[in-house]
Design an enzyme around this catalytic site. Sequence first.
Site, mmCIF file in Angstrom:
data_model
loop_
_atom_site.group_PDB
_atom_site.id
_atom_site.type_symbol
_atom_site.label_atom_id
_atom_site.label_comp_id
_atom_site.label_asym_id
_atom_site.label_seq_id
_atom_site.Cartn_x
_atom_site.Cartn_y
_atom_site.Cartn_z
ATOM 1 N N GLY A 67 0.309 5.925 6.836
ATOM 2 C CA GLY A 67 0.564 5.337 5.528
ATOM 3 C C GLY A 67 1.379 4.072 5.556
ATOM 4 O O GLY A 67 1.979 3.687 4.558
ATOM 5 N N LYS A 98 -2.119 1.482 4.257
ATOM 6 C CA LYS A 98 -1.981 0.542 3.147
ATOM 7 C C LYS A 98 -2.893 -0.668 3.294
ATOM 8 O O LYS A 98 -3.291 -1.271 2.302
ATOM 9 C CB LYS A 98 -0.514 0.094 3.049
ATOM 10 C CG LYS A 98 0.451 1.199 2.648
ATOM 11 C CD LYS A 98 0.222 1.653 1.221
ATOM 12 C CE LYS A 98 1.346 2.554 0.723
ATOM 13 N NZ LYS A 98 1.383 3.848 1.414
ATOM 14 N N ASP A 174 2.418 5.227 -5.378
ATOM 15 C CA ASP A 174 3.664 4.677 -4.856
ATOM 16 C C ASP A 174 3.610 3.156 -4.847
ATOM 17 O O ASP A 174 2.542 2.548 -4.773
ATOM 18 C CB ASP A 174 3.924 5.200 -3.444
ATOM 19 C CG ASP A 174 2.772 4.897 -2.494
ATOM 20 O OD1 ASP A 174 1.612 5.018 -2.924
ATOM 21 O OD2 ASP A 174 3.028 4.536 -1.330
ATOM 22 N N ASP A 175 4.792 2.547 -4.908
ATOM 23 C CA ASP A 175 4.954 1.096 -4.765
ATOM 24 C C ASP A 175 4.092 0.317 -5.751
ATOM 25 O O ASP A 175 3.390 -0.635 -5.392
ATOM 26 C CB ASP A 175 4.637 0.658 -3.327
ATOM 27 C CG ASP A 175 5.505 1.351 -2.294
ATOM 28 O OD1 ASP A 175 6.588 1.833 -2.673
ATOM 29 O OD2 ASP A 175 5.104 1.429 -1.120
ATOM 30 N N TYR A 219 9.305 8.358 -5.996
ATOM 31 C CA TYR A 219 9.067 9.267 -4.872
ATOM 32 C C TYR A 219 10.304 9.504 -4.015
ATOM 33 O O TYR A 219 10.220 10.153 -2.972
ATOM 34 C CB TYR A 219 7.917 8.771 -4.004
ATOM 35 C CG TYR A 219 8.072 7.381 -3.429
ATOM 36 C CD1 TYR A 219 8.860 7.139 -2.305
ATOM 37 C CD2 TYR A 219 7.422 6.301 -4.006
ATOM 38 C CE1 TYR A 219 8.994 5.871 -1.773
ATOM 39 C CE2 TYR A 219 7.541 5.025 -3.485
ATOM 40 C CZ TYR A 219 8.320 4.811 -2.366
ATOM 41 O OH TYR A 219 8.451 3.544 -1.848
ATOM 42 N N ASP A 285 7.394 -0.493 9.522
ATOM 43 C CA ASP A 285 6.633 -1.580 8.917
ATOM 44 C C ASP A 285 7.492 -2.507 8.070
ATOM 45 O O ASP A 285 7.042 -3.584 7.692
ATOM 46 C CB ASP A 285 5.468 -1.033 8.082
ATOM 47 C CG ASP A 285 5.910 -0.017 7.037
ATOM 48 O OD1 ASP A 285 7.114 0.324 7.007
ATOM 49 O OD2 ASP A 285 5.056 0.438 6.254
#
Length: 916
Positions: A67, A98, A174-175, A219, A285
């Site tokens: 992820g 992603k 998310d994000d 989250y 990352d």
Amino acid sequence: MVQKESQATLEERESELSSNPAASAGASLEPPAAPAPGEDNPAGAGGAAVAGAAGGARRFLCGVVEGFYGRPWVMEQRKELFRRLQKWELNTYLYAPKDDYKHRMFWREMYSVEEAEQLMTLISAAREYEIEFIYAISPGLDITFSNPKEVSTLKRKLDQVSQFGCRSFALLFDDIDHNMCAADKEVFSSFAHAQVSITNEIYQYLGEPETFLFCPTEYCGTFCYPNVSQSPYLRTVGEKLLPGIEVLWTGPKVVSKEIPVESIEEVSKIIKRAPVIWDNIHANDYDQKRLFLGPYKGRSTELIPRLKGVLTNPNCEFEANYVAIHTLATWYKSNMNGVRKDVVMTDSEDSTVSIQIKLENEGSDEDIETDVLYSPQMALKLALTEWLQEFGVPHQYSSRQVAHSGAKASVVDGTPLVAAPSLNATTVVTTVYQEPIMSQGAALSGEPTTLTKEEEKKQPDEEPMDMVVEKQEETDHKNDNQILSEIVEAKMAEELKPMDTDKESIAESKSPEMSMQEDCISDIAPMQTDEQTNKEQFVPGPNEKPLYTAEPVTLEDLQLLADLFYLPYEHGPKGAQMLREFQWLRANSSVVSVNCKGKDSEKIEEWRSRAAKFEEMCGLVMGMFTRLSNCANRTILYDMYSYVWDIKSIMSMVKSFVQWLGCRSHSSAQFLIGDQEPWAFRGGLAGEFQRLLPIDGANDLFFQPPPLTPTSKVYTIRPYFPKDEASVYKICREMYDDGVGLPFQSQPDLIGDKLVGGLLSLSLDYCFVLEDEDGICGYALGTVDVTPFIKKCKISWIPFMQEKYTKPNGDKELSEAEKIMLSFHEEQEVLPETFLANFPSLIKMDIHKKVTDPSVAKSMMACLLSSLKANGSRGAFCEVRPDDKRILEFYSKLGCFEIAKMEGFPKDVVILGRSL
């Protein structure tokens, strides 16, 4: 065909939904309250779903989530991951890269026939290894929740994936931005209601799969407003989300140092279910200079009975995740049945496990672990011991990838990463069948090859290691207590025994793909001619160099590597020790200064003793780099080379700086004061050392991309000593001759006397040399303040040169050598004070043309400028002949720029400067 079949299925389902008023677009989109956990849920229309495990306990999801942001793993890496997950008794893989654009940015696009075939192959491989494959999709960037067409598009996409054989799914939000579009605001009362509505609908549409995950926008604890227990968003999720849907959670933070039991109990209460942890402890990352090879840590085994699962989101570099996944498996298996600590401790507070944990942590820089079932340090040692075997097995993927230092490599094999295919093209695994350059000791992890009787006799006797690194089958049928007891007993041994190199055990540890390739070795091995066969093996004579053999990677190398690249919030014990030692040596360097008043012999001895130990530790880093660079498994090397190159480069600079501190004449207080926590800055341990050097802001000098082809060559930068004068003069002469083609055979020292002699004689404190295995091959010289330096030259150096070189007759045309001799008898021009106020330091550098590594010059310049700035310099300059294009380009690449001409500048030179 796959696409057409899935579309036909969707059309049938949509026709059924259109005839059902309750499912039409006109129905209320506000999600109803979630039924009680024991209440039956209506079945959806999805025929591709797997029936839930009604009445039975769900298994604990434990494995890996792909992820991260960055280049996704290739298919063969994922298959290798499945093999490892099965071997280590993990069970889950969540597909959520992603940068797979059909997973996130262009989630509406269907997979092509080629991509579909690859996904089906991957799902089939996961099933073969008994790994649950969860397909995740992230539509939250731009989906309109209230638009029925958008919902249908999402269903169509997941329908297609279900046709591939996938039975488990995840919706990730998310994000993304919390704000809804105007159309959604008219239908939904909140962002949480919109997300829960579509999640419930998709879940029911797919037939309520046994595994269905939901990642909320809030989250982690820090993302919750105003906090976890009072978050309206999480309250809506808990009340409205169907109970069969699991919720992903990263802990108190995005990257959580620790996940306390209390924090899980808090979030479980508001979301009305135990969460599944999406763990970013090994994710790298967000910082392209960092790699995490430390153990799974900061998560008590007490969490296991309070969670539905743990999925680790590890390093972007696949091969760097051996420790991360292995230690997660050890953590999980240490309390696989969800036993509470109070139950474990009832028999005996001083259990064997707790005693061993105390022994393991004696003398360690880490806090003593309080988890009675799991010790991170023990788990790390077990993982590294098993990983060591992989380094000796020749292997690489056909599309080799070497990421550069700093930013991740944007182009691999000439293909830009922009708009990369969502599923990587099929990558064939190949095994390198050339004889690796290995010493005899490398046999402990080498490829099983046929040896002659003479070679077999030379191989050292080896014993199998009586630890958990034995054959996997032997542990398959053992219960947890037996496994735990064996681990404890094995770790009580003083030394690890050499690993088993039996061909059968090696073969068992290899992937099926590697074994298949080895079966075909005769088909791809290079042709051997009769001439090669008949040629006798070369044996060097007594006066010749011995044949080069590379030392194998050792367990100590891997332990050091893990300590240098440990965890986000802490360095490993050896890394932290090196950082503390450098801080102490830097802060107390004044005691060894020549001009230090009231010298204390004990303090001097302590400083020099600790400096010697620090240099020894730096040497271990260089040795580790060399052995890793020569390892047979190039796949592992390519994934980690840029990181190891970085730490090797910075430790070379730091070692040189410490050596300089120990031999300088002047004391200085120019260093930074105050220490920060290791996780307060970006860049990991290498970044920490960089910030402790005086020129920490000179990022161009610290940016040293590794070579395209990995090399094990190591250069040494050290302070100059008087015995080095002849070597420096030789380099100066050879490089000057190379630039102008005018050898000074009759006066071999002339050019050295002119360019470097004064600095070597009168500014010894700021002189460095570059060495390789053949000797000195470069120099970096300077003086912190050129004004007093010129005065000293006029008093001592110039008169000596005037005596050595007779003044030539100026009436005739002079040769190049005679012009240089004449310069010693002429008045030296003085640079303007306005210029020297900003650039007081003079520098001279050069490197022999045989040195092809461009990073070496940057390291030398960094050492020289660090020594100058540590003693108060604001800037440095150098003087270059206008026609010397080579040296002009050399200094320009090191960040020097041409100073505009001003009154008082010499007319026959170009002045380059660099601010500090």
